[in-house]
Scaffold this motif. Structure first.
Motif, PDB file in Angstrom:
ATOM      1  N   ILE A  21       0.660  -1.153  -0.108  1.00  0.00           N
ATOM      2  CA  ILE A  21       0.051  -0.174   0.056  1.00  0.00           C
ATOM      3  C   ILE A  21       0.908   1.059   0.146  1.00  0.00           C
ATOM      4  CG2 ILE A  21      -1.793   1.207   1.284  1.00  0.00           C
ATOM      5  CD1 ILE A  21      -2.770  -1.333   2.256  1.00  0.00           C
ATOM      6  N   GLY A  22       0.887   2.200  -1.076  1.00  0.00           N
ATOM      7  CA  GLY A  22       1.502   3.336  -1.355  1.00  0.00           C
ATOM      8  C   GLY A  22       2.477   3.029  -2.257  1.00  0.00           C
ATOM      9  N   ALA A  23       2.655   4.347  -3.115  1.00  0.00           N
ATOM     10  CA  ALA A  23       3.393   4.203  -4.312  1.00  0.00           C
ATOM     11  C   ALA A  23       4.826   3.698  -4.095  1.00  0.00           C
ATOM     12  CB  ALA A  23       3.617   5.470  -4.955  1.00  0.00           C
ATOM     13  N   ASP A  24       5.469   4.474  -2.714  1.00  0.00           N
ATOM     14  CA  ASP A  24       7.015   3.861  -2.550  1.00  0.00           C
ATOM     15  C   ASP A  24       7.014   2.276  -2.292  1.00  0.00           C
ATOM     16  OD1 ASP A  24       7.685   6.617  -2.744  1.00  0.00           O
ATOM     17  OD2 ASP A  24       7.569   7.039  -0.557  1.00  0.00           O
ATOM     18  N   ALA A  25       6.100   1.971  -1.569  1.00  0.00           N
ATOM     19  CA  ALA A  25       6.202   0.429  -1.295  1.00  0.00           C
ATOM     20  C   ALA A  25       6.041  -0.643  -2.583  1.00  0.00           C
ATOM     21  CB  ALA A  25       4.734   0.076  -0.423  1.00  0.00           C
ATOM     22  N   ASN A  26       5.113   0.118  -3.385  1.00  0.00           N
ATOM     23  CA  ASN A  26       5.150  -0.716  -4.734  1.00  0.00           C
ATOM     24  C   ASN A  26       6.529  -0.549  -5.446  1.00  0.00           C
ATOM     25  OD1 ASN A  26       2.569  -1.945  -5.909  1.00  0.00           O
ATOM     26  ND2 ASN A  26       1.956  -0.226  -4.372  1.00  0.00           N
ATOM     27  N   MET A  27       6.985   0.804  -5.397  1.00  0.00           N
ATOM     28  CA  MET A  27       8.335   0.922  -6.247  1.00  0.00           C
ATOM     29  C   MET A  27       9.668   0.128  -5.321  1.00  0.00           C
ATOM     30  SD  MET A  27       8.322   5.016  -7.329  1.00  0.00           S
ATOM     31  CE  MET A  27       7.690   5.504  -8.940  1.00  0.00           C
ATOM     32  N   ALA A  28       9.333   0.179  -4.177  1.00  0.00           N
ATOM     33  CA  ALA A  28      10.439  -0.701  -3.304  1.00  0.00           C
ATOM     34  C   ALA A  28      10.537  -1.998  -3.971  1.00  0.00           C
ATOM     35  CB  ALA A  28      10.399  -0.567  -1.737  1.00  0.00           C
ATOM     36  N   ALA A  29       9.320  -2.547  -3.717  1.00  0.00           N
ATOM     37  CA  ALA A  29       9.010  -4.067  -4.306  1.00  0.00           C
ATOM     38  C   ALA A  29       9.633  -4.589  -5.611  1.00  0.00           C
ATOM     39  CB  ALA A  29       7.615  -4.466  -3.950  1.00  0.00           C
ATOM     40  N   MET A  30       9.214  -3.466  -6.567  1.00  0.00           N
ATOM     41  CA  MET A  30       9.682  -3.527  -8.106  1.00  0.00           C
ATOM     42  C   MET A  30      11.139  -3.584  -8.159  1.00  0.00           C
ATOM     43  SD  MET A  30       7.120  -1.427 -10.282  1.00  0.00           S
ATOM     44  CE  MET A  30       5.387  -1.413 -10.194  1.00  0.00           C
ATOM     45  N   ARG A  31      11.725  -2.704  -7.223  1.00  0.00           N
ATOM     46  CA  ARG A  31      13.410  -2.597  -7.073  1.00  0.00           C
ATOM     47  C   ARG A  31      14.031  -3.797  -6.695  1.00  0.00           C
ATOM     48  NH1 ARG A  31      13.277   2.755  -5.484  1.00  0.00           N
ATOM     49  NH2 ARG A  31      13.122   2.031  -3.358  1.00  0.00           N
ATOM     50  N   ASP A  32      13.183  -4.483  -5.632  1.00  0.00           N
ATOM     51  CA  ASP A  32      13.762  -5.764  -4.998  1.00  0.00           C
ATOM     52  C   ASP A  32      13.326  -6.856  -5.812  1.00  0.00           C
ATOM     53  OD1 ASP A  32      14.728  -4.116  -2.879  1.00  0.00           O
ATOM     54  OD2 ASP A  32      12.989  -4.577  -1.563  1.00  0.00           O
ATOM     55  N   GLY A  33      12.635  -6.983  -6.974  1.00  0.00           N
ATOM     56  CA  GLY A  33      12.087  -7.919  -7.458  1.00  0.00           C
ATOM     57  C   GLY A  33      11.377  -8.903  -6.629  1.00  0.00           C
ATOM     58  N   ASP A 354      14.222   7.714 -10.971  1.00  0.00           N
ATOM     59  CA  ASP A 354      15.535   7.226  -9.848  1.00  0.00           C
ATOM     60  C   ASP A 354      16.499   6.526 -10.694  1.00  0.00           C
ATOM     61  OD1 ASP A 354      13.707   8.127  -7.961  1.00  0.00           O
ATOM     62  OD2 ASP A 354      12.786   5.993  -7.899  1.00  0.00           O
ATOM     63  N   GLY A 355      16.314   6.261 -12.220  1.00  0.00           N
ATOM     64  CA  GLY A 355      17.416   5.407 -12.709  1.00  0.00           C
ATOM     65  C   GLY A 355      17.469   3.728 -12.333  1.00  0.00           C
ATOM     66  N   VAL A 356      16.078   3.424 -12.036  1.00  0.00           N
ATOM     67  CA  VAL A 356      16.197   2.004 -11.725  1.00  0.00           C
ATOM     68  C   VAL A 356      15.196   1.406 -12.656  1.00  0.00           C
ATOM     69  CG1 VAL A 356      15.568   0.162  -9.577  1.00  0.00           C
ATOM     70  CG2 VAL A 356      17.045   2.588  -9.311  1.00  0.00           C
ATOM     71  N   ILE A 357      15.246   0.366 -13.201  1.00  0.00           N
ATOM     72  CA  ILE A 357      14.694  -0.479 -14.176  1.00  0.00           C
ATOM     73  C   ILE A 357      14.180  -1.664 -13.386  1.00  0.00           C
ATOM     74  CG2 ILE A 357      14.693  -1.664 -16.434  1.00  0.00           C
ATOM     75  CD1 ILE A 357      15.503   1.506 -16.539  1.00  0.00           C
ATOM     76  N   ALA A 358      12.979  -1.688 -13.201  1.00  0.00           N
ATOM     77  CA  ALA A 358      12.129  -2.884 -12.583  1.00  0.00           C
ATOM     78  C   ALA A 358      12.420  -4.279 -13.510  1.00  0.00           C
ATOM     79  CB  ALA A 358      10.620  -2.497 -12.492  1.00  0.00           C
ATOM     80  N   PRO A 359      12.645  -5.200 -12.915  1.00  0.00           N
ATOM     81  CA  PRO A 359      12.801  -6.482 -13.528  1.00  0.00           C
ATOM     82  C   PRO A 359      11.765  -7.232 -14.091  1.00  0.00           C
ATOM     83  CG  PRO A 359      13.174  -7.038 -11.196  1.00  0.00           C
ATOM     84  CD  PRO A 359      12.730  -5.425 -11.505  1.00  0.00           C
ATOM     85  N   THR A 360      12.100  -8.106 -14.912  1.00  0.00           N
ATOM     86  CA  THR A 360      10.878  -9.057 -15.283  1.00  0.00           C
ATOM     87  C   THR A 360      11.435 -10.391 -14.164  1.00  0.00           C
ATOM     88  OG1 THR A 360      10.633  -8.379 -17.586  1.00  0.00           O
ATOM     89  CG2 THR A 360       9.867 -10.738 -16.969  1.00  0.00           C
ATOM     90  N   ILE A 361      10.577 -10.565 -13.299  1.00  0.00           N
ATOM     91  CA  ILE A 361      10.957 -11.803 -12.453  1.00  0.00           C
ATOM     92  C   ILE A 361      10.379 -12.892 -12.826  1.00  0.00           C
ATOM     93  CG2 ILE A 361      11.337 -10.180 -10.427  1.00  0.00           C
ATOM     94  CD1 ILE A 361       8.819 -11.555  -9.362  1.00  0.00           C
ATOM     95  N   ASN A 362      10.835 -13.858 -12.475  1.00  0.00           N
ATOM     96  CA  ASN A 362      10.423 -15.434 -12.879  1.00  0.00           C
ATOM     97  C   ASN A 362      11.058 -15.811 -14.199  1.00  0.00           C
ATOM     98  OD1 ASN A 362       8.948 -15.589 -10.425  1.00  0.00           O
ATOM     99  ND2 ASN A 362       7.042 -14.794 -11.448  1.00  0.00           N
ATOM    100  N   TYR A 363      11.951 -15.149 -14.651  1.00  0.00           N
ATOM    101  CA  TYR A 363      12.573 -15.431 -15.956  1.00  0.00           C
ATOM    102  C   TYR A 363      13.382 -16.599 -15.766  1.00  0.00           C
ATOM    103  CZ  TYR A 363      14.726 -14.650 -20.623  1.00  0.00           C
ATOM    104  OH  TYR A 363      15.112 -14.857 -21.766  1.00  0.00           O
ATOM    105  N   GLU A 364      13.008 -17.739 -16.574  1.00  0.00           N
ATOM    106  CA  GLU A 364      13.636 -18.942 -16.270  1.00  0.00           C
ATOM    107  C   GLU A 364      14.467 -19.472 -17.592  1.00  0.00           C
ATOM    108  OE1 GLU A 364      10.816 -21.270 -14.599  1.00  0.00           O
ATOM    109  OE2 GLU A 364      10.965 -20.306 -12.665  1.00  0.00           O
ATOM    110  N   GLU A 365      13.924 -19.175 -18.762  1.00  0.00           N
ATOM    111  CA  GLU A 365      14.496 -19.760 -19.889  1.00  0.00           C
ATOM    112  C   GLU A 365      14.445 -18.965 -20.987  1.00  0.00           C
ATOM    113  OE1 GLU A 365      12.949 -24.045 -21.667  1.00  0.00           O
ATOM    114  OE2 GLU A 365      12.373 -23.910 -19.841  1.00  0.00           O
ATOM    115  N   PRO A 366      15.408 -18.687 -21.909  1.00  0.00           N
ATOM    116  CA  PRO A 366      15.234 -17.767 -22.850  1.00  0.00           C
ATOM    117  C   PRO A 366      14.372 -18.307 -24.028  1.00  0.00           C
ATOM    118  CG  PRO A 366      17.526 -18.282 -22.341  1.00  0.00           C
ATOM    119  CD  PRO A 366      16.755 -19.034 -21.618  1.00  0.00           C
ATOM    120  N   ASP A 367      13.657 -17.426 -24.783  1.00  0.00           N
ATOM    121  CA  ASP A 367      12.734 -17.904 -25.842  1.00  0.00           C
ATOM    122  C   ASP A 367      13.295 -17.166 -26.943  1.00  0.00           C
ATOM    123  OD1 ASP A 367      10.954 -18.199 -27.601  1.00  0.00           O
ATOM    124  OD2 ASP A 367       9.333 -17.706 -26.385  1.00  0.00           O
TER     125      ASP A 367
END
Lengths: 406, 88
Positions: A21-33, A354-367
Motif C-alpha cells: 500500500i503506497g507508491a513507495d512500497a510498490n516501487m521498493a518491491a519492484m526494485r527488489d524484484g 530514480d534510474g532504476v529499471i524494474a525487472p521481469t522476475i520469474n525469468y527462467e528460460e530464454p525464448d
C-alpha cells in the motif's frame, strides 16, 4: 516535434497492489524484484482450478473507511480512493473554487464493481433471497470510483470512466493527458482500479484457459499464461506552467500518447496493431525510436502476447530494439486488467526519476521469439531519459504512453 | 468402443465449423475445418459439458497440452480416454 499544446507533468502518485500500500512500497518491491503473487483467499476458491493471484493481503476496509462509506464502496472504489488520497497529498495541490472547474478525473476499469455483482448474484440466485442491498447499483457501476474521487477531492470539471479491458488505464491516462495538452483542463486525477479476485471473476477467466496455475513468467520460454492481480494506481497530471508556478515536485513529464485498433480478433493480439500504437506514441511525442531507453511491456506471460509484442518492438525500433530495455512488472503484481497500466506507470517513473529499471522476475528460460533485453530477475541501474508504457487489450484496442525525465 | 463418442465429438466440431457432421473426417484438422482458437475453446467446453469430463487443455499453448489436437481422430481418442478414466 510532436503535437503542440500545453506540457503535461505528473506531480503526484499513489498506489495499492499486492506489492504493498503506497507508491513507495510498490516501487521498493519492484526494485527488489519481489513477487506479490501467492495463493488467494476468498469464498468458494476450492471450486476454482486457478488458485493464485496478486491479491492484496492484510487489508481491512474498516481501518480506512466508515461503515457508511463501506456500504457504498466496492473494493475497486476503495483502492482508487486510497491511491488518489496519496497522490493528491503528495502533489500538494490545493483545489480552489476556480481550479475545481478545470479539474477532473478519468479512471480505467474493466470489471467495475464486480465483487458487488458477484456477492449479490449469489444472494439472489444461490441463496434464493428476493431482496438486495439498496446500494448495489451505485456500488457496481463502472464510474463509481471516478465519481467518488470527484466528490472527495472536489473536482468539478470533466470526469468519466474508460473501459477497454487490459488497456483501460492507459486509455484513461491518455485521455487525461490530451485533456490537459489541449487546454480543456488544468489538473486531472487519472489511473485505474480493478478488483476481480472473487469466485465469479476468476471462474469467468478460467473459461478462456489462458490463466497460469503456477506463476507469471513473461518472456520466459516456459511461460504458460497470465495471473491476475488487483488494486489501483492514481496520478495527478498537471499542466506544466501551473505545476511550476506553485513549485510542485515533478515526477516525470508525459510527452505522447497514441491508440490503435487491431480490427482483427477478439482475443488474439496483432503485431501490426501493437506496432502502430508504439509508432503513434513516438510521433505524438516528436521522438525518434532511438531516444527510448525503457519500455514497460504489456508482457502478460501468455505465449501469444509476449511473442507478438517483442516482434512489434523489433518492427518499430529496428536495430535499437537490441539496445533498449523492456520489462514486465506483471510478473510481480499480476495483471490488474483495467488497473494494470496505472500500476505499471510507476515502473516508468522509477526508471526516469530514480534510474532504476524494474525487472521481469520469474525469468527462467530464454525464448528465441522474445530475444530482447527483458531485464531478467534483477533490477538494473541505468540512466533513462524516455520511456514508453504499452497496453494491448482483448478486443484489439491498444494504448501507449510516452514519458520523459524532468 | 461405441462410436457414440466419435459421433458426438464430430457433431461438436461440425457445429463450430458450421458444417454438417458428415463433412468432418477423421483426418480433418482444426485448420482444415476453419476452427480458430476461440472456436477450439468453445469446442473443448462443449466436450466437457457433453461427456462430463475435464479436458486438460491450455489455450495459451495448445500444442503443449495433454489434449492432442492434431486432428479429429486424435481428439476423439483423447475424449475416449477421458470417458474411460471417468468410468474407472
Amino acid at each position: 516535434m510532436g503535437q503542440a499544446g500545453h506540457r503535461v507533468v505528473i506531480t503526484g502518485q499513489g498506489a495499492v497492489s499486492a506489492l504493498g500500500i503506497g507508491a513507495d512500497a510498490n516501487m521498493a518491491a519492484m526494485r527488489d524484484g519481489r513477487c506479490g503473487i501467492a495463493e488467494m483467499e476468498f469464498r468458494d476458491i476450492d471450486r476454482l482450478s486457478i488458485k493464485i493471484g496478486g491479491q492484496i493481503k492484510g487489508y481491512r476496509a474498516e481501518d480506512r473507511f466508515s461503515r457508511q462509506e463501506i456500504a457504498l464502496y466496492d473494493a475497486f472504489t476503495q483502492f482508487a480512493l486510497i491511491a488518489a488520497d496519496e497522490a493528491v497529498q503528495q502533489s500538494g495541490i490545493e483545489i480552489s473554487e476556480a481550479l475545481s472547474l478545470e479539474a477532473g478525473v478519468i479512471l480505467g476499469t474493466s470489471g467495475g464493481g464486480l465483487q458487488t455483482v458477484d456477492d449479490n448474484y449469489r444472494t439472489v440466485f444461490a441463496e434464493g433471497k428476493n431482496r438486495v442491498h439498496p446500494f448495489v447499483v451505485p456500488r457496481l457501476m463502472n464510474n463509481a470510483a471516478a465519481s467518488h474521487l470527484s466528490m472527495v477531492h472536489g473536482l468539478r470539471g470533466p470526469s468519466f470512466t474508460v473501459a477497454t479491458a487490459c488497456a483501460s488505464s492507459n486509455h484513461a491516462m491518455g485521455q487525461a493527458f490530451q485533456m490537459i495538452r489541449s487546454g480543456l483542463s488544468k489538473v486531472m486525477l487519472t489511473g485505474g482500479a480493478e478488483s476481480m479476485l472473487c469466485f465469479g471473476g476468476i471462474k469467468a477467466w478460467e473459461g478462456l484457459r489462458v490463466m497460469s496455475k503456477d506463476g507469471c513468467r513473461p518472456f520466459s520460454k516456459n511461460r504458460n499464461g497470465m495471473v491476475q492481480g488487483e488494486g489501483a494506481a492514481v496520478f495527478v497530471f498537471e499542466e506544466y506552467e501551473h505545476a511550476k508556478a506553485r513549485g510542485a515536485n515533478i515526477l516525470a513529464e508525459v510527452i505522447g500518447f497514441a491508440m490503435s485498433s487491431d480490427a482483427k480478433d477478439i482475443v488474439m493480439p496483432s503485431q501490426n496493431g501493437a506496432a502502430r500504437a508504439m509508432q503513434g506514441a513516438l510521433k505524438s511525442a516528436g521522438l525518434s525510436g532511438d531516444e527510448v531507453g525503457y519500455i514497460n511491456a504489456h508482457g502478460t506471460g501468455t505465449a501469444a502476447n509476449d511473442r507478438t509484442e517483442c516482434a512489434a518492438v523489433r518492427d518499430v525500433f529496428g536495430a535499437h530494439a537490441d539496445t533498449l530495455m523492456i520489462s514486465s512488472t506483471k510478473s510481480m503484481h499480476g495483471h490488474l486488467i483495467g488497473g494494470t497500466g496505472a500500476v505499471e506507470l510507476l515502473a516508468c517513473i522509477m526508471a526516469l526519476r530514480d534510474g532504476v529499471i524494474a525487472p521481469t522476475i520469474n525469468y527462467e528460460e530464454p525464448d528465441p521469439a522474445c530475444d530482447l533485453d527483458v531485464v531478467p530477475n534483477e533490477a538494473r541501474e541505468a540512466s533513462v531519459n524516455v520511456a514508453l508504457t504499452n497496453a494491448f487489450a482483448f478486443g484489439g484496442l491498444n494504448a501507449v504512453l510516452a514519458l520523459r525525465a524532468i | 468402443m461405441s462410436d457414440e463418442v466419435a459421433e458426438k465429438v464430430k457433431a461438436i466440431l461440425a457445429e463450430q465449423a458450421v458444417l454438417e457432421p458428415s463433412d468432418v473426417e477423421m483426418t480433418s484438422t482444426l485448420d482444415s475445418l476453419g476452427i480458430d482458437s476461440l472456436g477450439l475453446v468453445e469446442a473443448v467446453f462443449a466436450i466437457e459439458e457433453t461427456f462430463d469430463v475435464q479436458v486438460p487443455f491450455n489455450a495459451n499453448d495448445p500444442s503443449d497440452s495433454d489434449f492432442d489436437i492434431t486432428n479429429v481422430a486424435s481428439m476423439i481418442d483423447a475424449v475416449r480416454k477421458l470417458v474411460a478414466e471417468k468410468q474407472g
